[in-house]
Motif scaffolding. Sequence first.
Motif, PDB file in Angstrom:
ATOM      1  N   SER A  83       0.825  -1.212   0.000  1.00 31.73           N
ATOM      2  CA  SER A  83       0.000   0.000   0.000  1.00 31.73           C
ATOM      3  C   SER A  83       0.859   1.262   0.000  1.00 31.73           C
ATOM      4  CB  SER A  83      -0.881   0.007   1.253  1.00 31.73           C
ATOM      5  OG  SER A  83      -0.064   0.160   2.403  1.00 31.73           O
ATOM      6  N   GLY A  84       0.219   2.391  -0.253  1.00 32.46           N
ATOM      7  CA  GLY A  84       0.917   3.678  -0.160  1.00 32.46           C
ATOM      8  C   GLY A  84       1.567   3.848   1.205  1.00 32.46           C
ATOM      9  N   ARG A  85       0.840   3.478   2.247  1.00 35.77           N
ATOM     10  CA  ARG A  85       1.410   3.578   3.600  1.00 35.77           C
ATOM     11  C   ARG A  85       2.560   2.605   3.792  1.00 35.77           C
ATOM     12  NH1 ARG A  85      -1.570   5.028   8.710  1.00 35.77           N
ATOM     13  NH2 ARG A  85      -2.515   6.986   8.097  1.00 35.77           N
ATOM     14  N   GLY A  86       2.409   1.405   3.241  1.00 33.97           N
ATOM     15  CA  GLY A  86       3.455   0.383   3.357  1.00 33.97           C
ATOM     16  C   GLY A  86       4.724   0.824   2.648  1.00 33.97           C
ATOM     17  N   ILE A  87       4.564   1.419   1.472  1.00 37.79           N
ATOM     18  CA  ILE A  87       5.720   1.918   0.710  1.00 37.79           C
ATOM     19  C   ILE A  87       6.415   3.006   1.536  1.00 37.79           C
ATOM     20  CG2 ILE A  87       6.406   3.227  -1.347  1.00 37.79           C
ATOM     21  CD1 ILE A  87       4.045   1.810  -2.835  1.00 37.79           C
ATOM     22  N   ALA A  88       5.616   3.948   2.047  1.00 39.89           N
ATOM     23  CA  ALA A  88       6.196   5.078   2.804  1.00 39.89           C
ATOM     24  C   ALA A  88       6.883   4.592   4.083  1.00 39.89           C
ATOM     25  CB  ALA A  88       5.102   6.090   3.132  1.00 39.89           C
ATOM     26  N   ASP A 139       5.933  10.558   1.472  1.00 40.70           N
ATOM     27  CA  ASP A 139       4.746   9.747   1.166  1.00 40.70           C
ATOM     28  C   ASP A 139       4.952   9.006  -0.169  1.00 40.70           C
ATOM     29  OD1 ASP A 139       4.344  11.664  -0.780  1.00 40.70           O
ATOM     30  OD2 ASP A 139       2.530  12.506   0.121  1.00 40.70           O
ATOM     31  N   ALA A 140       4.005   8.127  -0.482  1.00 34.49           N
ATOM     32  CA  ALA A 140       4.170   7.290  -1.679  1.00 34.49           C
ATOM     33  C   ALA A 140       4.226   8.134  -2.945  1.00 34.49           C
ATOM     34  CB  ALA A 140       3.039   6.265  -1.755  1.00 34.49           C
ATOM     35  N   ARG A 141       3.438   9.197  -2.991  1.00 36.95           N
ATOM     36  CA  ARG A 141       3.448  10.051  -4.185  1.00 36.95           C
ATOM     37  C   ARG A 141       4.858  10.593  -4.446  1.00 36.95           C
ATOM     38  NH1 ARG A 141      -0.257  14.258  -6.436  1.00 36.95           N
ATOM     39  NH2 ARG A 141      -1.775  13.850  -4.812  1.00 36.95           N
ATOM     40  N   THR A 142       5.505  11.047  -3.365  1.00 36.40           N
ATOM     41  CA  THR A 142       6.864  11.590  -3.498  1.00 36.40           C
ATOM     42  C   THR A 142       7.833  10.478  -3.901  1.00 36.40           C
ATOM     43  OG1 THR A 142       6.266  13.115  -1.745  1.00 36.40           O
ATOM     44  CG2 THR A 142       8.621  12.927  -2.248  1.00 36.40           C
ATOM     45  N   ILE A 143       7.636   9.286  -3.346  1.00 36.00           N
ATOM     46  CA  ILE A 143       8.535   8.168  -3.665  1.00 36.00           C
ATOM     47  C   ILE A 143       8.405   7.792  -5.153  1.00 36.00           C
ATOM     48  CG2 ILE A 143       8.989   5.711  -3.159  1.00 36.00           C
ATOM     49  CD1 ILE A 143       8.297   6.502  -0.174  1.00 36.00           C
ATOM     50  N   PHE A 144       7.198   7.851  -5.685  1.00 37.92           N
ATOM     51  CA  PHE A 144       7.023   7.608  -7.129  1.00 37.92           C
ATOM     52  C   PHE A 144       7.753   8.681  -7.940  1.00 37.92           C
ATOM     53  CE2 PHE A 144       4.240   4.122  -8.462  1.00 37.92           C
ATOM     54  CZ  PHE A 144       3.835   3.626  -7.230  1.00 37.92           C
ATOM     55  N   ALA A 145       7.640   9.922  -7.480  1.00 35.09           N
ATOM     56  CA  ALA A 145       8.316  11.010  -8.217  1.00 35.09           C
ATOM     57  C   ALA A 145       9.829  10.800  -8.191  1.00 35.09           C
ATOM     58  CB  ALA A 145       7.937  12.361  -7.606  1.00 35.09           C
ATOM     59  N   ARG A 195       8.990  -3.675  -4.751  1.00 37.41           N
ATOM     60  CA  ARG A 195       8.555  -4.528  -3.630  1.00 37.41           C
ATOM     61  C   ARG A 195       7.030  -4.543  -3.547  1.00 37.41           C
ATOM     62  NH1 ARG A 195       8.012  -2.388   1.514  1.00 37.41           N
ATOM     63  NH2 ARG A 195       8.133  -3.827   3.296  1.00 37.41           N
ATOM     64  N   SER A 196       6.423  -3.375  -3.731  1.00 36.61           N
ATOM     65  CA  SER A 196       4.957  -3.279  -3.715  1.00 36.61           C
ATOM     66  C   SER A 196       4.368  -4.063  -4.893  1.00 36.61           C
ATOM     67  CB  SER A 196       4.545  -1.801  -3.788  1.00 36.61           C
ATOM     68  OG  SER A 196       3.188  -1.682  -4.164  1.00 36.61           O
ATOM     69  N   ALA A 197       4.890  -3.823  -6.079  1.00 37.66           N
ATOM     70  CA  ALA A 197       4.337  -4.471  -7.291  1.00 37.66           C
ATOM     71  C   ALA A 197       4.500  -5.990  -7.220  1.00 37.66           C
ATOM     72  CB  ALA A 197       5.028  -3.911  -8.532  1.00 37.66           C
ATOM     73  N   HIS A 198       5.617  -6.442  -6.618  1.00 35.33           N
ATOM     74  CA  HIS A 198       5.857  -7.888  -6.500  1.00 35.33           C
ATOM     75  C   HIS A 198       4.843  -8.516  -5.539  1.00 35.33           C
ATOM     76  CE1 HIS A 198       9.307 -11.059  -6.690  1.00 35.33           C
ATOM     77  NE2 HIS A 198       8.136 -11.544  -7.026  1.00 35.33           N
ATOM     78  N   SER A 237      -4.653   5.397  -6.161  1.00 36.55           N
ATOM     79  CA  SER A 237      -3.631   6.315  -6.704  1.00 36.55           C
ATOM     80  C   SER A 237      -2.284   5.646  -6.916  1.00 36.55           C
ATOM     81  CB  SER A 237      -3.476   7.533  -5.792  1.00 36.55           C
ATOM     82  OG  SER A 237      -4.609   8.348  -5.901  1.00 36.55           O
ATOM     83  N   VAL A 238      -1.932   4.642  -6.104  1.00 35.77           N
ATOM     84  CA  VAL A 238      -0.700   3.889  -6.350  1.00 35.77           C
ATOM     85  C   VAL A 238      -0.933   2.956  -7.543  1.00 35.77           C
ATOM     86  CG1 VAL A 238       0.911   2.168  -5.418  1.00 35.77           C
ATOM     87  CG2 VAL A 238       0.106   4.056  -3.962  1.00 35.77           C
TER      88      VAL A 238
END
Length: 291
Positions: free
Chosen positions: A179-184, A195-201, A216-219, A242-243
């Motif tokens: 999740s976005g929270r898990g990624i962050a 946050d996840a949005r920034t990590i994507f950027a 890791r999220s996609a896997h 959004s993710v």
Amino acid sequence: MTTLAIDIGGTKLAAALVDDALNLVARRELPTPGSKTPDALRAALQTLVEPLVPRATRVAIASTGIIRDGVLLAINPDNLGGLLNFPLTKTLEAITGLPAFAVNDAQAAAWAEYHALHGDYRDMVFLTVSTGVGGGVVSNGKLFTGTGGLAGHLGHTLADPNGPMCGCGRRGCVEAIASGRGIAAAAQGELAGCDARTIFARAGQGNDQAIQLIHRSAHALARLIADVKAATDCQCVVIGGSVGLAEGYLAQVETFLAQEPAVYQVTLQSAHYLHDTGLLGAALLAQGEQS
Ligand code: ADP
Ligand code: BMX
Ligand code: ZN
């Protein structure tokens, strides 16, 4: 009938007017209140819907959490803390003076996306990768909600028994990783606190750690999809949130899923209704309730 559709997520609240032909107008959005107290949520919902109420004849709510008899219970209180037993439909009926119906956000989205498939498939699953990871299952043309509202909470299936604790109380849920929270939460060093949005950027700028966090999220999501295929034999999995809708994410999930045996392969699609799928699903289900 004009439905005032409301989508309550862990990060944002959205509302719009939806007619019986599923045309959506006057969409509004607000952040989910940081304090997440019942009073703060009630006040934010009031501000969100007030301009829309005069043109509406009923209310349909898609909300994060287990929705049972119109009441919201969090399975992951970290996503919407302090809201144990929030009386969702009663609150909206009091604010608007209109009849209200409520359903889990991912279950609602599954119904909208099933509708958008126009009968191509009878068995499909919707997954949202957003603040959490939510799911909705349609089997033989029927949406599963469960007697207690829990059906389809696929984000709380196991991804890694040694993984991080999930807010639901289990260790290593898909949600805690993907999740976005898990990624962050897994970000360290220069990305700690992003946050996840920034990590994507940052991943888009070539940052290695950000790229790995998204992999890791996609896997984890791809492995979940293989499990879902085994459990439901669905012909299609639709991804939203959004993710899930972020550029390049679905392609990564497809790459990881392709590494699984052939029997677990299934068509993946982005949500047809993009960020409005919960709103439209709630409106569609409300139409069904009253027809
Ligand atoms: P909600 O969970 O309230 O339904 P979203 O679907 O917008 O809301 O999901 C929120 C999560 O998505 C947050 O973790 C946020 O950082 C992340 N996010 C928001 N926009 C983007 C984006 N453009 N790219 C990647 N992640 C995003
Ligand atoms: C959590 C859970 C689900 C929800 C999913 C996605 C709560 C509050 N929510 O697993 O009911 O469908 O998150 O929710 O326990 P979102 O906020 O990310 O859209
Ligand atoms: Zn969990």
